[in-house]
Enzyme design. Structure first.
Site, PDB file in Angstrom:
ATOM      1  N   GLU A   1     -53.618  28.755 -40.513  1.00 19.58           N
ATOM      2  CA  GLU A   1     -54.840  28.517 -40.141  1.00 19.58           C
ATOM      3  C   GLU A   1     -54.941  27.281 -39.515  1.00 19.58           C
ATOM      4  O   GLU A   1     -54.899  26.268 -40.420  1.00 19.58           O
ATOM      5  CB  GLU A   1     -55.979  28.777 -41.170  1.00 19.58           C
ATOM      6  CG  GLU A   1     -56.024  30.254 -41.820  1.00 19.58           C
ATOM      7  CD  GLU A   1     -56.704  31.225 -40.880  1.00 19.58           C
ATOM      8  OE1 GLU A   1     -57.115  30.950 -39.773  1.00 19.58           O
ATOM      9  OE2 GLU A   1     -56.588  32.622 -41.260  1.00 19.58           O
TER      10      GLU A   1
ATOM     11  N   LYS B   1     -51.895  23.741 -53.417  1.00 20.14           N
ATOM     12  CA  LYS B   1     -51.943  22.315 -53.072  1.00 20.14           C
ATOM     13  C   LYS B   1     -53.155  21.660 -52.495  1.00 20.14           C
ATOM     14  O   LYS B   1     -53.089  22.294 -51.339  1.00 20.14           O
ATOM     15  CB  LYS B   1     -50.786  21.755 -52.471  1.00 20.14           C
ATOM     16  CG  LYS B   1     -50.756  20.158 -52.664  1.00 20.14           C
ATOM     17  CD  LYS B   1     -49.774  19.472 -51.779  1.00 20.14           C
ATOM     18  CE  LYS B   1     -50.615  19.036 -50.573  1.00 20.14           C
ATOM     19  NZ  LYS B   1     -51.534  18.168 -50.394  1.00 20.14           N
TER      20      LYS B   1
ATOM     21  N   CYS C   1     -63.147  23.261 -38.143  1.00 15.81           N
ATOM     22  CA  CYS C   1     -61.956  23.933 -37.120  1.00 15.81           C
ATOM     23  C   CYS C   1     -62.777  24.899 -36.269  1.00 15.81           C
ATOM     24  O   CYS C   1     -62.246  24.989 -34.990  1.00 15.81           O
ATOM     25  CB  CYS C   1     -60.746  24.644 -37.861  1.00 15.81           C
ATOM     26  SG  CYS C   1     -61.446  25.719 -39.031  1.00 15.81           S
TER      27      CYS C   1
ATOM     28  N   GLU D   1     -57.984  18.032 -30.402  1.00 15.50           N
ATOM     29  CA  GLU D   1     -59.076  18.138 -31.295  1.00 15.50           C
ATOM     30  C   GLU D   1     -59.403  16.795 -32.156  1.00 15.50           C
ATOM     31  O   GLU D   1     -58.652  15.976 -32.254  1.00 15.50           O
ATOM     32  CB  GLU D   1     -58.475  18.819 -32.698  1.00 15.50           C
ATOM     33  CG  GLU D   1     -59.350  19.307 -33.715  1.00 15.50           C
ATOM     34  CD  GLU D   1     -58.869  20.148 -34.781  1.00 15.50           C
ATOM     35  OE1 GLU D   1     -57.263  19.775 -35.147  1.00 15.50           O
ATOM     36  OE2 GLU D   1     -59.107  21.071 -35.112  1.00 15.50           O
TER      37      GLU D   1
HETATM   38  P1  NAD Z   1     -53.457  18.233 -42.343  1.00 15.75           P
HETATM   39  O1  NAD Z   1     -52.624  19.285 -41.554  1.00 15.75           O
HETATM   40  O2  NAD Z   1     -53.280  16.742 -42.311  1.00 15.75           O
HETATM   41  O3  NAD Z   1     -53.177  18.492 -43.966  1.00 15.75           O
HETATM   42  C1  NAD Z   1     -53.506  19.769 -44.554  1.00 15.75           C
HETATM   43  C2  NAD Z   1     -52.865  19.879 -45.798  1.00 15.75           C
HETATM   44  O4  NAD Z   1     -51.275  19.671 -45.253  1.00 15.75           O
HETATM   45  C3  NAD Z   1     -53.091  18.751 -46.986  1.00 15.75           C
HETATM   46  O5  NAD Z   1     -53.174  19.351 -48.175  1.00 15.75           O
HETATM   47  C4  NAD Z   1     -51.835  17.843 -46.642  1.00 15.75           C
HETATM   48  O6  NAD Z   1     -51.610  16.810 -47.778  1.00 15.75           O
HETATM   49  C5  NAD Z   1     -50.626  18.957 -46.561  1.00 15.75           C
HETATM   50  N1  NAD Z   1     -49.571  18.379 -45.860  1.00 15.75           N
HETATM   51  C6  NAD Z   1     -49.514  17.301 -44.749  1.00 15.75           C
HETATM   52  N2  NAD Z   1     -48.395  17.208 -44.474  1.00 15.75           N
HETATM   53  C7  NAD Z   1     -47.436  18.145 -45.041  1.00 15.75           C
HETATM   54  C8  NAD Z   1     -46.127  18.577 -45.095  1.00 15.75           C
HETATM   55  N3  NAD Z   1     -45.515  17.685 -44.351  1.00 15.75           N
HETATM   56  N4  NAD Z   1     -45.640  19.599 -45.858  1.00 15.75           N
HETATM   57  C9  NAD Z   1     -46.587  20.438 -46.431  1.00 15.75           C
HETATM   58  N5  NAD Z   1     -48.063  19.946 -46.627  1.00 15.75           N
HETATM   59  C10 NAD Z   1     -48.316  18.767 -46.010  1.00 15.75           C
HETATM   60  O7  NAD Z   1     -54.868  18.646 -42.092  1.00 15.75           O
HETATM   61  P2  NAD Z   1     -56.127  17.816 -42.550  1.00 15.75           P
HETATM   62  O8  NAD Z   1     -56.453  16.556 -41.826  1.00 15.75           O
HETATM   63  O9  NAD Z   1     -56.228  18.010 -44.058  1.00 15.75           O
HETATM   64  O10 NAD Z   1     -57.341  18.992 -42.072  1.00 15.75           O
HETATM   65  C11 NAD Z   1     -57.651  19.059 -40.847  1.00 15.75           C
HETATM   66  C12 NAD Z   1     -57.078  20.312 -39.939  1.00 15.75           C
HETATM   67  O11 NAD Z   1     -57.361  21.489 -40.549  1.00 15.75           O
HETATM   68  C13 NAD Z   1     -57.548  20.362 -38.637  1.00 15.75           C
HETATM   69  O12 NAD Z   1     -56.835  20.554 -37.546  1.00 15.75           O
HETATM   70  C14 NAD Z   1     -58.499  21.644 -38.606  1.00 15.75           C
HETATM   71  O13 NAD Z   1     -58.751  22.295 -37.435  1.00 15.75           O
HETATM   72  C15 NAD Z   1     -57.549  22.310 -39.609  1.00 15.75           C
HETATM   73  N6  NAD Z   1     -58.360  23.354 -40.212  1.00 15.75           N
HETATM   74  C16 NAD Z   1     -58.186  24.673 -39.919  1.00 15.75           C
HETATM   75  C17 NAD Z   1     -58.920  25.680 -40.437  1.00 15.75           C
HETATM   76  C18 NAD Z   1     -58.793  27.339 -40.090  1.00 15.75           C
HETATM   77  O14 NAD Z   1     -59.308  28.059 -40.665  1.00 15.75           O
HETATM   78  N7  NAD Z   1     -57.994  27.391 -39.074  1.00 15.75           N
HETATM   79  C19 NAD Z   1     -59.934  25.634 -41.440  1.00 15.75           C
HETATM   80  C20 NAD Z   1     -60.218  24.099 -41.803  1.00 15.75           C
HETATM   81  C21 NAD Z   1     -59.204  23.134 -41.145  1.00 15.75           C
END
Ligand code: NAD
Length: 494
Positions: free
Chosen positions: A248, A173, A282, A382
């Site tokens: 992650e 997804k 990130c 963050e």
């Molecule tokens: P997010 O957590 O808001 O969303 C990530 C994904 O989760 C999206 O596809 C979203 O639709 C889905 N999601 C949201 N609520 C959900 C739920 N209740 N159940 C299942 N899925 C759900 O994050 P974002 O805003 O898309 O991305 C930014 C974040 O990602 C930052 O915190 C960043 O640090 C992190 N990030 C981490 C890495 C890593 O490798 N550690 C890499 C890239 C981004």
């Protein structure tokens, strides 16, 4: 027109009845309007993945490797299209997508094409003298993956490749805001001869589609990249069916500059490390700790470089920095900076939403913040924007302690010309990656993943490959004796 679902080898619109506009954040214009997936679409995609698992898990490694090699060739041929699509849906500068996102992704495909032929168990041996043991590494089953919006293509690759190279099937997804290149990739997996049902993509909302995917009992492993709070929710749902979880999560990377550092290298490294992907990374450098003798010079040099960064049209190869992903994200970043002003921060560069031509996009000027406390919101949370906070320190121990004073532990860097200091920093900093005299470079061969609340599990490298496998011990009696000596511990049997 891109359909929101690719499953069982076929693209189709979602059946939720809801539409979602994928928007170009540089212009505020709609790139694609999609009918997004429903829970029923997830169930169908999981069924496709479950059906495909048997044959794919038994496919010879050379077959899986061959398909990935063909995929790499297809992506090479479409590299420009992928770069443009990625730029349009995210606002990333075309220089970044053509020189980083797309070639890095293709290199990942090539790496896992090779890895597919190198699944290793430990040597067979007779540990107790009467049985031969061997280790089998087997695919786990259907993997449910959820990706964020910041590096849509790379995140899709990091999820899909180790999973399928090891013989699993996957339902991914992507984030609602950036699904296009993941859906292109799924179709190209089919074109490369990866069998129907092995790679499925469903674009839908996190709360409905995401949670349905994680909760589905036919899904054996969940691999999630996103924020720490959503990661906590993912883990909670996954516990109900005791799935393997790979997380992650967020980061707040420290950037520690010792007083013997090369100032020019550190200042340039800070600009590249903090501003990559408009800071929506990130691992981006977010907290610079600078030893007192270099502090003023570092702030002055970095502020000057920040002021020289060129914001503009992401499609223009001259542009250094694109917009944030959305106006909402722009407002969130501006909010952090405004509140910091309120509690006495000095804004040494940036701190403004640019006007003129850029006003139609979600732009924010590169921002350097000083004179804040370690426990202030801007130094602790963050932000996910082009904002770097700089704080001074005196002793090496203090600098390293400040670097570790965070719930996160994804990445960090230390800047010094003293090898002993560099090695001590690499040991002391609690993070999944510590760069010495650089910040950001990643390679397919080396793992990416967090410590502490940045999660656990590795992406890329053989470490990721192994995470998508179960370890099975096979133990074979080599004596042929019916009444084995050890049985007497349980019954004598006469
Ligand atoms: P997010 O957590 O808001 O969303 C990530 C994904 O989760 C999206 O596809 C979203 O639709 C889905 N999601 C949201 N609520 C959900 C739920 N209740 N159940 C299942 N899925 C759900 O994050 P974002 O805003 O898309 O991305 C930014 C974040 O990602 C930052 O915190 C960043 O640090 C992190 N990030 C981490 C890495 C890593 O490798 N550690 C890499 C890239 C981004």
């Amino acid at each position: 027109m891109t359909d929101a679902v690719f499953s069982g080898g076929r693209a189709r619109p979602g059946t939720s009845g809801e539409t979602f506009d994928v928007t170009n954040p540089a212009e505020g214009t709609v790139v694609e309007s999609m009918t997004i997936a429903s829970v029923a679409d997830v169930e169908q995609a999981v069924a496709h993945a479950a059906d495909a698992f048997g044959d794919w898990s038994r496919a010879a490694p050379a077959e899986r490797s061959g398909a990935l090699t063909r995929l790499a060739a297809i992506l090479e041929g479409r590299a420009r299209e992928y770069a443009e699509a990625e730029t349009q849906q995210t606002g990333k500068p075309i220089r970044l997508t053509t020189e980083f996102d797309v070639p890095g992704s293709i290199d990942n495909v090539s790496f896992f094409a090779g890895a597919a032929r190198h699944l290793e168990g430990s040597a067979a041996a007779e540990w107790d003298g009467t049985h031969t043991s061997m280790i089998r590494r087997e695919p786990i089953g259907v993997v449910g993956s959820i990706a964020p919006w910041n590096y849509p293509l790379q995140m899709a690759m990091w999820k899909i490749l180790p999973a399928i190279a090891a013989g699993n099937t996957i339902v991914l997804k992507p984030a609602e805001m950036t699904p296009i290149t993941s859906l292109m990739l799924a179709a190209d997996c089919s074109a490369a001869g990866i069998p129907d049902g092995v790679v499925n993509v469903v674009m839908g909302a996190g709360r409905s589609v995401g949670e349905a995917l994680i909760g589905d009992p036919r899904v054996s492993m969940v691999s999630f990249t996103g924020s720490t709070p959503v990661g906590q929710r993912v883990m909670e749902i996954a516990t109900r069916t005791v799935k393997r979880v790979h997380l992650e999560l967020g980061g707040k990377a420290p950037f520690v500059v010792f007083d013997d550092a090369d100032l020019e290298a550190a200042a340039h490294g800070a600009v590249a490390g903090a501003l990559i992907n408009t800071g929506q990374d990130c691992t981006a450098a977010t907290r610079a700790y600078v030893q007192r003798p270099l502090y003023d010079a570092f702030v002055a040099a970095t502020a000057e470089l920040f002021d020289g960064v060129l914001l503009g049209d992401p499609m223009d190869p001259a542009t250094d920095l694109g917009p944030l992903i959305s106006v909402r994200q722009q407002q969130a970043v501006a909010g952090f900076v405004e509140r910091a002003r309120g509690y006495g921060a000095t804004i040494a560069a940036g701190g403004v939403i640019p006007g003129g031509d850029l006003a139609k996009g979600a732009y924010y000027r590169p921002t350097l913040v000083t004179d804040v406390a370690q426990d202030s919101e801007i130094a602790r949370d963050e932000i996910f924007g082009p904002v770097l906070v700089v704080l001074p320190f005196d002793t090496d121990e203090e600098g390293l302690a400040l670097a570790n004073d965070t719930i996160y532990g994804l990445a960090a860097s230390a800047w010094t010309t003293d090898i002993f200091r560099g090695l001590r920093a690499s040991r002391e900093i609690q993070a999944g990656c510590v760069w010495i005299n650089d910040h950001i470079p990643i390679v397919s061969e080396m793992p990416h993943g967090g410590y502490k609340q940045s999660g656990f599990g590795k992406d890329m490298s053989m470490y990721a490959f192994e995470e998508y496998t179960n370890v099975k011990h096979v133990s074979m009696d080599i004596t042929g004796v019916a009444r084995k000596p050890w049985h007497r511990t349980i019954f004598t049997g006469n």
